[in-house]
Design a protein around this motif. Structure first.
Motif, PDB file in Angstrom:
ATOM      1  N   PHE A   1       0.847  -1.189   0.000  1.00 45.39           N
ATOM      2  CA  PHE A   1       0.000   0.000   0.000  1.00 45.39           C
ATOM      3  C   PHE A   1       0.884   1.241   0.000  1.00 45.39           C
ATOM      4  O   PHE A   1       1.948   1.253   0.612  1.00 45.39           O
ATOM      5  CB  PHE A   1      -0.908   0.029   1.235  1.00 45.39           C
ATOM      6  N   LEU A   2       0.443   2.282  -0.707  1.00 50.94           N
ATOM      7  CA  LEU A   2       1.211   3.525  -0.760  1.00 50.94           C
ATOM      8  C   LEU A   2       0.234   4.701  -0.813  1.00 50.94           C
ATOM      9  O   LEU A   2      -0.227   5.090  -1.878  1.00 50.94           O
ATOM     10  CB  LEU A   2       2.137   3.540  -1.983  1.00 50.94           C
ATOM     11  N   THR A   3      -0.074   5.233   0.365  1.00 47.32           N
ATOM     12  CA  THR A   3      -0.978   6.379   0.449  1.00 47.32           C
ATOM     13  C   THR A   3      -0.150   7.654   0.512  1.00 47.32           C
ATOM     14  O   THR A   3       0.762   7.776   1.337  1.00 47.32           O
ATOM     15  CB  THR A   3      -1.880   6.278   1.693  1.00 47.32           C
ATOM     16  N   ILE A   4      -0.465   8.589  -0.392  1.00 40.27           N
ATOM     17  CA  ILE A   4       0.273   9.850  -0.481  1.00 40.27           C
ATOM     18  C   ILE A   4      -0.603  10.976   0.046  1.00 40.27           C
ATOM     19  O   ILE A   4      -1.677  11.246  -0.499  1.00 40.27           O
ATOM     20  CB  ILE A   4       0.684  10.151  -1.939  1.00 40.27           C
ATOM     21  N   ALA A   5      -0.166  11.632   1.121  1.00 43.68           N
ATOM     22  CA  ALA A   5      -0.902  12.776   1.666  1.00 43.68           C
ATOM     23  C   ALA A   5      -0.517  14.022   0.876  1.00 43.68           C
ATOM     24  O   ALA A   5       0.667  14.301   0.671  1.00 43.68           O
ATOM     25  CB  ALA A   5      -0.578  12.961   3.147  1.00 43.68           C
ATOM     26  N   THR A   6      -1.538  14.773   0.446  1.00 48.86           N
ATOM     27  CA  THR A   6      -1.275  15.895  -0.456  1.00 48.86           C
ATOM     28  C   THR A   6      -1.690  17.223   0.186  1.00 48.86           C
ATOM     29  O   THR A   6      -0.996  17.758   1.023  1.00 48.86           O
ATOM     30  CB  THR A   6      -1.995  15.662  -1.801  1.00 48.86           C
ATOM     31  N   GLY A   7      -2.835  17.755  -0.219  1.00 50.01           N
ATOM     32  CA  GLY A   7      -3.315  19.032   0.298  1.00 50.01           C
ATOM     33  C   GLY A   7      -4.765  19.182  -0.126  1.00 50.01           C
ATOM     34  O   GLY A   7      -5.476  18.189  -0.279  1.00 50.01           O
ATOM     35  N   GLY A   8      -5.195  20.421  -0.358  1.00 52.70           N
ATOM     36  CA  GLY A   8      -6.553  20.653  -0.826  1.00 52.70           C
ATOM     37  C   GLY A   8      -6.778  20.060  -2.203  1.00 52.70           C
ATOM     38  O   GLY A   8      -5.849  19.937  -3.000  1.00 52.70           O
ATOM     39  N   ALA A   9      -8.028  19.716  -2.489  1.00 56.62           N
ATOM     40  CA  ALA A   9      -8.355  19.009  -3.734  1.00 56.62           C
ATOM     41  C   ALA A   9      -7.951  19.777  -4.976  1.00 56.62           C
ATOM     42  O   ALA A   9      -7.583  19.172  -5.994  1.00 56.62           O
ATOM     43  CB  ALA A   9      -9.846  18.702  -3.772  1.00 56.62           C
ATOM     44  N   SER A  10      -7.984  21.111  -4.936  1.00 52.64           N
ATOM     45  CA  SER A  10      -7.706  21.893  -6.140  1.00 52.64           C
ATOM     46  C   SER A  10      -6.251  22.357  -6.242  1.00 52.64           C
ATOM     47  O   SER A  10      -5.866  22.974  -7.233  1.00 52.64           O
ATOM     48  CB  SER A  10      -8.623  23.122  -6.188  1.00 52.64           C
ATOM     49  N   GLY A  11      -5.440  22.055  -5.224  1.00 52.38           N
ATOM     50  CA  GLY A  11      -4.074  22.568  -5.198  1.00 52.38           C
ATOM     51  C   GLY A  11      -3.077  21.705  -5.955  1.00 52.38           C
ATOM     52  O   GLY A  11      -3.327  20.528  -6.234  1.00 52.38           O
ATOM     53  N   PRO A  12      -1.910  22.278  -6.289  1.00 58.04           N
ATOM     54  CA  PRO A  12      -0.867  21.528  -6.997  1.00 58.04           C
ATOM     55  C   PRO A  12      -0.401  20.267  -6.264  1.00 58.04           C
ATOM     56  O   PRO A  12      -0.078  19.267  -6.906  1.00 58.04           O
ATOM     57  CB  PRO A  12       0.275  22.549  -7.113  1.00 58.04           C
ATOM     58  N   TYR A  13      -0.366  20.297  -4.924  1.00 59.68           N
ATOM     59  CA  TYR A  13       0.028  19.100  -4.173  1.00 59.68           C
ATOM     60  C   TYR A  13      -0.840  17.911  -4.578  1.00 59.68           C
ATOM     61  O   TYR A  13      -0.331  16.812  -4.832  1.00 59.68           O
ATOM     62  CB  TYR A  13      -0.147  19.325  -2.664  1.00 59.68           C
TER      63      TYR A  13
ATOM     64  N   ASN B   1      -1.142  -0.818  -4.467  1.00 64.77           N
ATOM     65  CA  ASN B   1      -2.410  -0.166  -4.149  1.00 64.77           C
ATOM     66  C   ASN B   1      -2.086   1.242  -3.645  1.00 64.77           C
ATOM     67  O   ASN B   1      -1.835   1.449  -2.469  1.00 64.77           O
ATOM     68  CB  ASN B   1      -3.161  -0.972  -3.085  1.00 64.77           C
ATOM     69  N   SER B   2      -2.069   2.192  -4.572  1.00 64.16           N
ATOM     70  CA  SER B   2      -1.674   3.563  -4.235  1.00 64.16           C
ATOM     71  C   SER B   2      -2.832   4.518  -4.441  1.00 64.16           C
ATOM     72  O   SER B   2      -3.597   4.390  -5.397  1.00 64.16           O
ATOM     73  CB  SER B   2      -0.484   4.002  -5.100  1.00 64.16           C
ATOM     74  N   LYS B   3      -2.955   5.478  -3.522  1.00 70.86           N
ATOM     75  CA  LYS B   3      -4.001   6.495  -3.627  1.00 70.86           C
ATOM     76  C   LYS B   3      -3.505   7.758  -2.932  1.00 70.86           C
ATOM     77  O   LYS B   3      -2.511   7.738  -2.200  1.00 70.86           O
ATOM     78  CB  LYS B   3      -5.289   6.014  -2.964  1.00 70.86           C
ATOM     79  N   THR B   4      -4.202   8.861  -3.191  1.00 67.39           N
ATOM     80  CA  THR B   4      -3.878  10.106  -2.496  1.00 67.39           C
ATOM     81  C   THR B   4      -4.915  10.377  -1.417  1.00 67.39           C
ATOM     82  O   THR B   4      -6.038   9.880  -1.479  1.00 67.39           O
ATOM     83  CB  THR B   4      -3.844  11.299  -3.468  1.00 67.39           C
ATOM     84  N   GLN B   5      -4.499  11.179  -0.447  1.00 71.12           N
ATOM     85  CA  GLN B   5      -5.408  11.591   0.626  1.00 71.12           C
ATOM     86  C   GLN B   5      -5.341  13.107   0.736  1.00 71.12           C
ATOM     87  O   GLN B   5      -4.274  13.672   0.988  1.00 71.12           O
ATOM     88  CB  GLN B   5      -4.987  10.938   1.942  1.00 71.12           C
ATOM     89  N   THR B   6      -6.467  13.788   0.491  1.00 73.84           N
ATOM     90  CA  THR B   6      -6.484  15.243   0.619  1.00 73.84           C
ATOM     91  C   THR B   6      -6.426  15.614   2.102  1.00 73.84           C
ATOM     92  O   THR B   6      -7.016  14.941   2.951  1.00 73.84           O
ATOM     93  CB  THR B   6      -7.740  15.860  -0.023  1.00 73.84           C
ATOM     94  N   THR B   7      -5.683  16.689   2.396  1.00 73.93           N
ATOM     95  CA  THR B   7      -5.429  17.084   3.791  1.00 73.93           C
ATOM     96  C   THR B   7      -5.348  18.604   3.880  1.00 73.93           C
ATOM     97  O   THR B   7      -5.497  19.314   2.889  1.00 73.93           O
ATOM     98  CB  THR B   7      -4.081  16.505   4.277  1.00 73.93           C
ATOM     99  N   GLY B   8      -5.023  19.062   5.081  1.00 75.33           N
ATOM    100  CA  GLY B   8      -4.736  20.476   5.296  1.00 75.33           C
ATOM    101  C   GLY B   8      -3.321  20.835   4.903  1.00 75.33           C
ATOM    102  O   GLY B   8      -2.858  21.940   5.180  1.00 75.33           O
TER     103      GLY B   8
ATOM    104  N   SER C   1      -9.003  27.286   3.290  1.00 78.33           N
ATOM    105  CA  SER C   1      -8.328  26.597   2.198  1.00 78.33           C
ATOM    106  C   SER C   1      -8.250  27.526   0.990  1.00 78.33           C
ATOM    107  O   SER C   1      -8.864  28.606   0.970  1.00 78.33           O
ATOM    108  CB  SER C   1      -9.095  25.331   1.814  1.00 78.33           C
ATOM    109  N   PHE C   2      -7.528  27.112  -0.044  1.00 80.64           N
ATOM    110  CA  PHE C   2      -7.431  27.929  -1.259  1.00 80.64           C
ATOM    111  C   PHE C   2      -8.822  28.239  -1.823  1.00 80.64           C
ATOM    112  O   PHE C   2      -9.141  29.385  -2.127  1.00 80.64           O
ATOM    113  CB  PHE C   2      -6.597  27.203  -2.327  1.00 80.64           C
ATOM    114  N   ALA C   3      -9.623  27.192  -1.983  1.00 81.13           N
ATOM    115  CA  ALA C   3     -10.952  27.371  -2.579  1.00 81.13           C
ATOM    116  C   ALA C   3     -11.830  28.267  -1.707  1.00 81.13           C
ATOM    117  O   ALA C   3     -12.549  29.141  -2.212  1.00 81.13           O
ATOM    118  CB  ALA C   3     -11.612  26.015  -2.801  1.00 81.13           C
ATOM    119  N   GLU C   4     -11.754  28.073  -0.390  1.00 79.55           N
ATOM    120  CA  GLU C   4     -12.559  28.881   0.532  1.00 79.55           C
ATOM    121  C   GLU C   4     -12.109  30.344   0.517  1.00 79.55           C
ATOM    122  O   GLU C   4     -12.935  31.259   0.573  1.00 79.55           O
ATOM    123  CB  GLU C   4     -12.457  28.321   1.948  1.00 79.55           C
ATOM    124  N   ALA C   5     -10.797  30.554   0.433  1.00 76.61           N
ATOM    125  CA  ALA C   5     -10.268  31.920   0.395  1.00 76.61           C
ATOM    126  C   ALA C   5     -10.718  32.632  -0.883  1.00 76.61           C
ATOM    127  O   ALA C   5     -11.096  33.815  -0.853  1.00 76.61           O
ATOM    128  CB  ALA C   5      -8.752  31.897   0.477  1.00 76.61           C
TER     129      ALA C   5
END
Length: 339
Positions: free
Chosen positions: A53-65, A83-90, A196-200
């Motif tokens: 498993f390889l979960t990658i923590a990123t950032g907001g859904a719309s951001g470059p991360y 089994n790799s996926k991303t996880q949106t975070t702060g 977040s970016f979108a909220e701002a």
């Protein structure tokens, strides 16, 4: 009559012979195809990871991360069947905490946040010693934005204003606080909104905030959208004063947002911080090597996903690392340097 009988007999004999040859050859062909398929499967199986498993923590859904992290996750699925996926975070602070706790396997984070984590400062109660760095990625550019009717032109003008400083626990918020303090402005001097970016962007459209910090690769998709709906103004950061801040905060760099990025006529002086790609130190040397190699072997795909990845380079991947390098990554870089 004899002649008329011989022709069908001859045809039957020839047909039987042909069928016999086909029958004899078919198992051999099937065997070759199966062998080829088995060989392909075997080749794929040898290029696997120790981890499943390889979960990658990123950032907001719309951001470059998240955009770059998702593209990287797809590379790892394709290359290793993991089994790799991303996880949106702060973003940065939350990402480092998740990695330390073993809840994710890889994260993107800002170098200033990683420095704090390694040294046990600010958002981190004690030094963190179970994270290692795979690569230095691309610069996160501090983009302070407002609308032209506010009269805000430089960072000093933010005093007394309502400001979105980024999500709580994000690298953007850490940048905002540090830069404001460097210019003699504390959170007591402004009205702070953690968004977040979108909220701002939504808050600025609605007139609920007067300025916002966006720390990301260029361009930021939320800002590109915002530019279509408001008379956007980029806020400048005095470079001489920034150099004084860099003397004690060396993870900052001077930077210019190029003209035309968000409809700006001239380049805008600002600050930038390099992004880090991190893994837990439990990751095997073999996996660290393969993940690093796959990153650089598939850079074109990342660049297609987001243009910020254009600044990711093998030549600069070790420059300014702020956490201990993962041994697998070191092995890969040493091999490349020896070529």
């Amino acid at each position: 009559m004899l002649t008329s009988l011989k022709s069908p007999l001859l045809f039957s004999a020839i047909l039987s012979a042909m069928l016999g040859l086909t029958a004899c050859s078919s198992p051999s062909s099937e065997g070759n195809e199966t062998a080829a398929a088995d060989s392909t499967s075997a080749d794929a199986a040898t290029d696997t990871l120790d981890t499943k498993f390889l979960t990658i923590a990123t950032g907001g859904a719309s951001g470059p991360y998240n955009i770059i992290g998702t593209a990287l996750s797809e590379v790892y699925v394709k290359n290793f069947g993991v089994n790799s996926k991303t996880q949106t975070t702060g973003a940065s602070v939350e990402n480092v905490n998740l990695l330390t706790q073993g809840k994710v396997d890889m994260v993107l984070a800002l170098s200033d946040v990683v420095t704090d984590a390694v040294e046990g400062k600010n958002n981190f109660d004690k030094p963190i010693d179970n994270i290692q760095q795979i690569a230095v990625l691309y610069p996160n550019v501090v983009q302070i934005v407002t609308t032209k009717d506010t009269g805000i032109k430089n960072i000093e003008d933010l005093r007394g204003k309502r400001i979105a400083v980024g999500d709580q626990g994000s690298g953007t918020e850490v940048n905002a606080r540090t830069l404001l303090e460097g210019f003699g402005i504390t959170y007591d001097d402004i009205t702070v909104d953690y968004l977040s970016f979108a909220e701002a962007a939504d808050g600025m459209k609605a007139g609920k905030i007067e300025a916002a910090f966006f720390s990301s690769g260029l361009p930021n998709s939320s800002l590109m959208e915002l530019e279509q709906g408001v008379d956007l103004q980029l806020v400048t950061i005095d470079q001489d004063k920034l150099k004084e801040i860099i003397a004690t905060k060396p993870y900052f760099n001077t930077f210019e947002i190029p003209a035309g990025t968000y409809g700006n006529d001239a380049a805008i002086p600002t600050a930038a911080i390099m992004n880090a790609l991190l893994v837990n130190s439990d990751l095997s040397e073999s996996d660290g090597y393969k993940l690093t190699k796959a990153l650089f072997d598939n850079l074109d795909g990342l660049k297609t996903a987001h243009q910020a990845a254009n600044d990711i380079s093998l030549e600069t991947a070790r420059d300014g690392m702020v956490a201990p390098i993962h041994p697998g990554a070191k092995k890969y870089y040493d091999e490349q340097a020896a070529k």
